[in-house]
Design an enzyme around this catalytic site. Structure first.
Site, PDB file in Angstrom:
ATOM      1  N   LYS A  54       0.835  -1.210   0.000  1.00 26.74           N
ATOM      2  CA  LYS A  54       0.000   0.000   0.000  1.00 26.74           C
ATOM      3  C   LYS A  54       0.870   1.260   0.000  1.00 26.74           C
ATOM      4  O   LYS A  54       0.590   2.212  -0.726  1.00 26.74           O
ATOM      5  CB  LYS A  54      -0.955  -0.030   1.205  1.00 26.74           C
ATOM      6  CG  LYS A  54      -2.028  -1.112   1.048  1.00 26.74           C
ATOM      7  CD  LYS A  54      -2.789  -1.415   2.328  1.00 26.74           C
ATOM      8  CE  LYS A  54      -3.728  -2.606   2.131  1.00 26.74           C
ATOM      9  NZ  LYS A  54      -4.400  -3.046   3.358  1.00 26.74           N
ATOM     10  N   GLN A  98      -4.183  -1.652   9.681  1.00 26.00           N
ATOM     11  CA  GLN A  98      -4.058  -2.958   9.017  1.00 26.00           C
ATOM     12  C   GLN A  98      -4.656  -4.060   9.902  1.00 26.00           C
ATOM     13  O   GLN A  98      -4.296  -4.191  11.066  1.00 26.00           O
ATOM     14  CB  GLN A  98      -2.575  -3.256   8.708  1.00 26.00           C
ATOM     15  CG  GLN A  98      -2.355  -4.536   7.929  1.00 26.00           C
ATOM     16  CD  GLN A  98      -3.053  -4.542   6.562  1.00 26.00           C
ATOM     17  OE1 GLN A  98      -2.985  -3.576   5.819  1.00 26.00           O
ATOM     18  NE2 GLN A  98      -3.716  -5.641   6.234  1.00 26.00           N
ATOM     19  N   ASP A 121     -10.538   3.005   4.513  1.00 19.95           N
ATOM     20  CA  ASP A 121     -10.848   1.591   4.314  1.00 19.95           C
ATOM     21  C   ASP A 121     -12.354   1.364   4.189  1.00 19.95           C
ATOM     22  O   ASP A 121     -12.787   0.291   3.766  1.00 19.95           O
ATOM     23  CB  ASP A 121     -10.325   0.769   5.507  1.00 19.95           C
ATOM     24  CG  ASP A 121      -8.983   0.120   5.223  1.00 19.95           C
ATOM     25  OD1 ASP A 121      -8.705  -0.183   4.044  1.00 19.95           O
ATOM     26  OD2 ASP A 121      -8.213  -0.092   6.177  1.00 19.95           O
TER      27      ASP A 121
END
Ligand code: NAD
Length: 298
Positions: A54, A98, A121
């Site tokens: 990412k 994460q 997200d």
């Protein structure tokens, strides 16, 4: 690539190129570059790899990024305090926590602490709720990436039977919402299966479009799908492989050989959905920087 293989890497590359141009244009208008703050907890090698992919994508498109790592002993209170600091920092547009988290940290509890305007997200209840009622929102990256694949490969979802296997908050459930909404995106007749589903094949065999996000190698075999189905294999499973340099190889949730014989289109693992997830995270981070979803203080 074989005729019926969906090339997620290629499509993600096209999207990243567009985002790069959009970032340049945004910065050219006198704005600072967008910034993504990644939070990594513990030392799970897979999580480290994902965060690495990412932040690499950030560099490619001109988004700044920073990764902070905490030991897996961090308490809920400490982690929430760290997140609040990022919420208050006007130089940060997007916060990426994460997953998975160590057992003592409940994802929903921690995710709620992230400012929904920085929730790139798309996991915050505010954003999931807005998705469910069809309002502009940060859409969860993996299902949003799958819809982009459908767009690129001209896969029509309207009126078709879509079956989603796996009902997680991050993939299966938002995927089912996106596919089933009548007045934007999907318009498909959508079935959501999970571990309590009786006779999975009874559902998968009806699918015109089958999306599998379980984390179970070879769960779906050729006998469970119909001829011509479009298959999206989200699963990422590490199988020990002494012949490989890394000591393992990645496989999805579908038995690729038998399913791909019947599928009109299918994603490989790796190189299918994974790169799209990263591309959509970049897209959401740019949207956050531009305040496109939440224009004013909401
Ligand atoms: P999860 O692990 O949180 O949940 C798994 C889901 O599968 C649950 O809803 C469970 O009920 C269901 N399930 C379990 N066994 C089943 C069975 N036998 N039949 C039907 N349903 C069953 O799910 P997740 O976090 O969405 O992850 C799923 C997989 O997708 C994992 O392999 C993960 O690594 C992968 N993943 C990939 C990406 C990507 O970008 N490619 C992104 C996220 C997750």
């Amino acid at each position: 690539m074989a005729r019926n293989i969906i090339d997620g890497k290629k499509v993600a590359g096209i999207i990243l190129q567009q985002i790069h141009e959009d970032v340049q244009e945004w910065v050219g208008r006198g704005n600072r570059p967008p910034k993504l703050q990644a939070i990594l907890i513990g030392d799970d090698p897979a999580s480290r790899t994902y965060v690495g992919a990412k932040t690499k994508a950030c560099r490619e498109v001109g988004i700044e990024s920073d990764t902070v790592s905490f030991p897996d002993t961090i308490s809920v209170r400490e982690l929430k305090e760290e997140i609040r600091k990022f919420n208050r920092d006007d130089g940060i547009d997007g916060i990426l926590l994460q997953l998975p988290l160590p057992g003592h940290l409940h994802p929903s509890q921690v995710i709620e602490t992230i400012d929904h305007r920085k929730d790139v997200d798309g996991f915050h209840p505010m954003n999931v709720g807005r998705l469910a009622v069809g309002q502009p929102t940060f859409r969860s990256c993996t299902p949003a990436g799958i819809l982009e694949l459908f767009r690129y490969y001209s896969v029509m979802t309207k009126g078709r039977n879509a079956v989603v296997v796996g009902a997680s908050n991050i993939v299966g459930s938002p995927m089912a919402i996106m596919l089933s909404r009548e007045n934007n995106s999907g318009k498909a007749t959508t079935t959501l299966c999970h571990k309590y589903t009786r006779d999975l094949t009874q559902h998968t065999i009806q699918a015109d479009i089958l999306i599998v996000a379980v984390g179970s190698p070879k769960l779906i075999t050729g006998q469970m799908v119909k001829e011509g189905v479009v298959v999206i294999d989200v699963g990422i499973n590490r199988l020990t492989d002494v012949t490989s340099k890394k000591g393992y190889r990645l496989v999805g949730d579908c038995d690729f050989d038998s399913v791909s014989e019947k599928a009109s289109l299918i994603t490989p693992v790796p190189g299918g959905v994974g790169p799209m997830t990263v591309a959509m995270l970049m897209k959401n981070t740019l949207l956050a920087a531009k305040k496109s979803i939440y224009p004013s203080k909401e």
